[in-house]
Motif scaffolding. Sequence first.
Motif, PDB file in Angstrom:
ATOM      1  N   ASP A 174     -73.534 -53.717  -7.515  1.00  0.00           N
ATOM      2  CA  ASP A 174     -74.966 -53.869  -7.264  1.00  0.00           C
ATOM      3  C   ASP A 174     -75.787 -52.772  -7.930  1.00  0.00           C
ATOM      4  O   ASP A 174     -76.987 -52.930  -8.144  1.00  0.00           O
ATOM      5  N   ILE A 175     -75.148 -51.642  -8.248  1.00  0.00           N
ATOM      6  CA  ILE A 175     -75.871 -50.568  -8.934  1.00  0.00           C
ATOM      7  C   ILE A 175     -76.414 -51.072 -10.266  1.00  0.00           C
ATOM      8  O   ILE A 175     -77.580 -50.849 -10.610  1.00  0.00           O
ATOM      9  N   GLY A 176     -75.570 -51.772 -11.022  1.00  0.00           N
ATOM     10  CA  GLY A 176     -75.989 -52.266 -12.329  1.00  0.00           C
ATOM     11  C   GLY A 176     -76.968 -53.419 -12.268  1.00  0.00           C
ATOM     12  O   GLY A 176     -77.608 -53.752 -13.274  1.00  0.00           O
ATOM     13  N   GLN A 177     -77.112 -54.032 -11.078  1.00  0.00           N
ATOM     14  CA  GLN A 177     -78.014 -55.171 -10.935  1.00  0.00           C
ATOM     15  C   GLN A 177     -79.393 -54.779 -10.420  1.00  0.00           C
ATOM     16  O   GLN A 177     -80.238 -55.637 -10.215  1.00  0.00           O
ATOM     17  N   THR A 178     -79.591 -53.488 -10.215  1.00  0.00           N
ATOM     18  CA  THR A 178     -80.864 -53.029  -9.652  1.00  0.00           C
ATOM     19  C   THR A 178     -82.053 -53.425 -10.519  1.00  0.00           C
ATOM     20  O   THR A 178     -83.118 -53.794 -10.012  1.00  0.00           O
ATOM     21  N   PHE A 179     -81.862 -53.375 -11.832  1.00  0.00           N
ATOM     22  CA  PHE A 179     -82.968 -53.680 -12.748  1.00  0.00           C
ATOM     23  C   PHE A 179     -83.115 -55.176 -13.010  1.00  0.00           C
ATOM     24  O   PHE A 179     -83.960 -55.575 -13.807  1.00  0.00           O
ATOM     25  N   SER A 180     -82.314 -56.013 -12.350  1.00  0.00           N
ATOM     26  CA  SER A 180     -82.425 -57.460 -12.560  1.00  0.00           C
ATOM     27  C   SER A 180     -83.637 -58.053 -11.847  1.00  0.00           C
ATOM     28  O   SER A 180     -84.077 -59.162 -12.170  1.00  0.00           O
ATOM     29  N   ASP A 181     -84.185 -57.337 -10.870  1.00  0.00           N
ATOM     30  CA  ASP A 181     -85.411 -57.763 -10.192  1.00  0.00           C
ATOM     31  C   ASP A 181     -86.599 -57.276 -11.027  1.00  0.00           C
ATOM     32  O   ASP A 181     -86.838 -56.070 -11.113  1.00  0.00           O
ATOM     33  N   PRO A 182     -87.363 -58.176 -11.643  1.00  0.00           N
ATOM     34  CA  PRO A 182     -88.442 -57.745 -12.551  1.00  0.00           C
ATOM     35  C   PRO A 182     -89.485 -56.864 -11.877  1.00  0.00           C
ATOM     36  O   PRO A 182     -89.973 -55.895 -12.469  1.00  0.00           O
ATOM     37  N   HIS A 183     -89.846 -57.200 -10.632  1.00  0.00           N
ATOM     38  CA  HIS A 183     -90.856 -56.416  -9.920  1.00  0.00           C
ATOM     39  C   HIS A 183     -90.366 -54.990  -9.679  1.00  0.00           C
ATOM     40  O   HIS A 183     -91.069 -54.016  -9.966  1.00  0.00           O
ATOM     41  N   LEU A 184     -89.149 -54.861  -9.171  1.00  0.00           N
ATOM     42  CA  LEU A 184     -88.580 -53.546  -8.908  1.00  0.00           C
ATOM     43  C   LEU A 184     -88.354 -52.781 -10.206  1.00  0.00           C
ATOM     44  O   LEU A 184     -88.624 -51.578 -10.281  1.00  0.00           O
ATOM     45  N   ALA A 185     -87.881 -53.457 -11.238  1.00  0.00           N
ATOM     46  CA  ALA A 185     -87.606 -52.791 -12.514  1.00  0.00           C
ATOM     47  C   ALA A 185     -88.863 -52.156 -13.091  1.00  0.00           C
ATOM     48  O   ALA A 185     -88.822 -51.038 -13.615  1.00  0.00           O
ATOM     49  N   ARG A 186     -89.978 -52.848 -12.962  1.00  0.00           N
ATOM     50  CA  ARG A 186     -91.226 -52.312 -13.529  1.00  0.00           C
ATOM     51  C   ARG A 186     -91.627 -51.005 -12.846  1.00  0.00           C
ATOM     52  O   ARG A 186     -92.074 -50.060 -13.507  1.00  0.00           O
ATOM     53  N   ILE A 187     -91.445 -50.944 -11.540  1.00  0.00           N
ATOM     54  CA  ILE A 187     -91.776 -49.706 -10.824  1.00  0.00           C
ATOM     55  C   ILE A 187     -90.796 -48.597 -11.198  1.00  0.00           C
ATOM     56  O   ILE A 187     -91.176 -47.433 -11.352  1.00  0.00           O
ATOM     57  N   LEU A 188     -89.530 -48.954 -11.344  1.00  0.00           N
ATOM     58  CA  LEU A 188     -88.526 -47.957 -11.711  1.00  0.00           C
ATOM     59  C   LEU A 188     -88.784 -47.380 -13.100  1.00  0.00           C
ATOM     60  O   LEU A 188     -88.585 -46.177 -13.324  1.00  0.00           O
ATOM     61  N   TYR A 189     -89.227 -48.207 -14.032  1.00  0.00           N
ATOM     62  CA  TYR A 189     -89.551 -47.694 -15.368  1.00  0.00           C
ATOM     63  C   TYR A 189     -90.728 -46.725 -15.307  1.00  0.00           C
ATOM     64  O   TYR A 189     -90.759 -45.718 -16.020  1.00  0.00           O
ATOM     65  N   GLN A 190     -91.696 -47.030 -14.464  1.00  0.00           N
ATOM     66  CA  GLN A 190     -92.811 -46.093 -14.304  1.00  0.00           C
ATOM     67  C   GLN A 190     -92.323 -44.789 -13.667  1.00  0.00           C
ATOM     68  O   GLN A 190     -92.744 -43.699 -14.068  1.00  0.00           O
TER      69      GLN A 190
END
Length: 414
Positions: A195-211
Motif C-alpha cells: 500500500d505504500i507504493g499505491q499512496t499516489f494512485s489517489d489523484p486528490h491525495l497525490a496532488r496534495i502530497l506533491y505540494q
Amino acid sequence: MIRRLIPILGITFIDILGFSMLIPMLPYFVTHFHASAIMVGVLFSTFSFCQLLAGPVWGNVSDRIGRKAVLIISQVGATIGWAMLAFAPDLTWVFIARIVEGISGGNIGITQAYVADLVAPKDRSRAFGLIGAMFGAGMIFGPLGGGFLFAHYGFAVPFLVASGLQFITLVLTIVLLPESRTKEQEAQSQVRLRDIGQTFSDPHLARILYQKLALSLGLYAWFSVMALYLKQQLHFGLAQTDYFFSLVSVLGVGINIFVVSRVSERVGDRNMSSLGLVSLLAAFLLVAEVHGLVLLAIMAPLFSIGMAFANTGITALISNAAADNRQGTVLGVSSSLDSFAGIVSPLASTGLLTKYGSPYAGVTSAVLSAIALAMGLAATRSEERSAIAVGAGMPGCDPVQSATASAAAAEAEL
C-alpha cells in the motif's frame, strides 16, 4: 480534545527539546572536523535518505501493530544515535550515528497518525497546530540549553544530555502513553506493505502530497543553510544563532496555539496553507537584503507565520484525504517527502552559499515556495469552479445529475 492529547504532547515536547539542541550545533560540529560547508549538506542528506526509506515502512507497520510500539523503536534508535555523537572521534563516526538514528526514525509521521486517530477530521488542524506548538516550545529551550552547555563543556555534554532526554521520552512512552488504536482496529486493518507504493494512485491525495514535497524542499533548503547564513551574513556565533532559533520558535508556538485554529476555521485549511506560503516567499525574498537586526526582525515572523500556516494546513489536508485505517501509511509517506527534501535541498542551498555567498542562501527556498504556492492556488481555483458548477447546475441537465457530474469532474481534476 486537548486532554486526550496531553500524553503525546508532553512526550513530543521532551523529544524535540533534546533534538533541537543538535540542529544549530551540527554545522559547527561538522566544521569542527575541518570539513567544508558542503559536508554539512551531505550529513543532512545522509540522515534524510535513511528516513526516506524507513518512514513509510514504520508508518505502514504502525497501521498494523499500533503506534506505540513503533514510537518506542524510534526512541531507542535516537537515544543510541545521539550518544554516539558525544564520543565521535572523526567525521565517519558522525555519519554512522546519523545513519543509526535515521533508520530507526519516522516518529514525526507516527506522531501525526497518533493524533489523527484521536480527533475528528474537523479538529485536526487544531490538533496538528498543538503538535507544532510542542515542536516550537522544544525549539525555544533546546538551542538555549545546547548553547549554554557547549559554551561551558564543549560538544560532548550537549549530545549526552540530548540522548538522556530521548531516554526519558522512551520511558514515558512505555509507561504513560496509551495505544491510540484498539485491538479490533488492528485486527481489521487490511493495510499491507504494498500500500505504500499505491499512496499516489489517489489523484486528490497525490496532488496534495506533491505540494507538500515542494514546501518541504523549500524548508529543508533553508534549515540546512540557516546557521551558515547567519554566520556569514550577520557574523553570528553559535550562541547568537541559538538565540535566533529560539526567537523564531517563540513566535511559532504562539501562532500554532492561538492563531492556526482560528484561521483554519475562518478560511479553511487550503486557504490557510496558501497564506502561509505567501508569508514564506516574502521571508525568503528578504534573505539577501538582511544586513542588520531590523530586517532580521521582519523576516523572522514572516517565516514563523508561513511555516505554521503552510505546514499545518497541508498536513491536515493530507490526513483528511486519507482513510482512517491508512493514516500511518499516508502520513509516513508524507514524512518521507520531508526526508527526500532533506536529501536534495541541503546540497542545493549549501552549494549556492559556498559558490556565491550568503545573499544566495534563500534562492532555492524562494523558488520552491513559489512553486508550492502556485500549486495551492491552482487547487483553490479548481475547487471553486467545481463548487460553482455543483451549485448552479449544468445547462440542460437534471440538477441531481449535474451535481454528480461536477463532483466527479472535481475529483478527476484533483
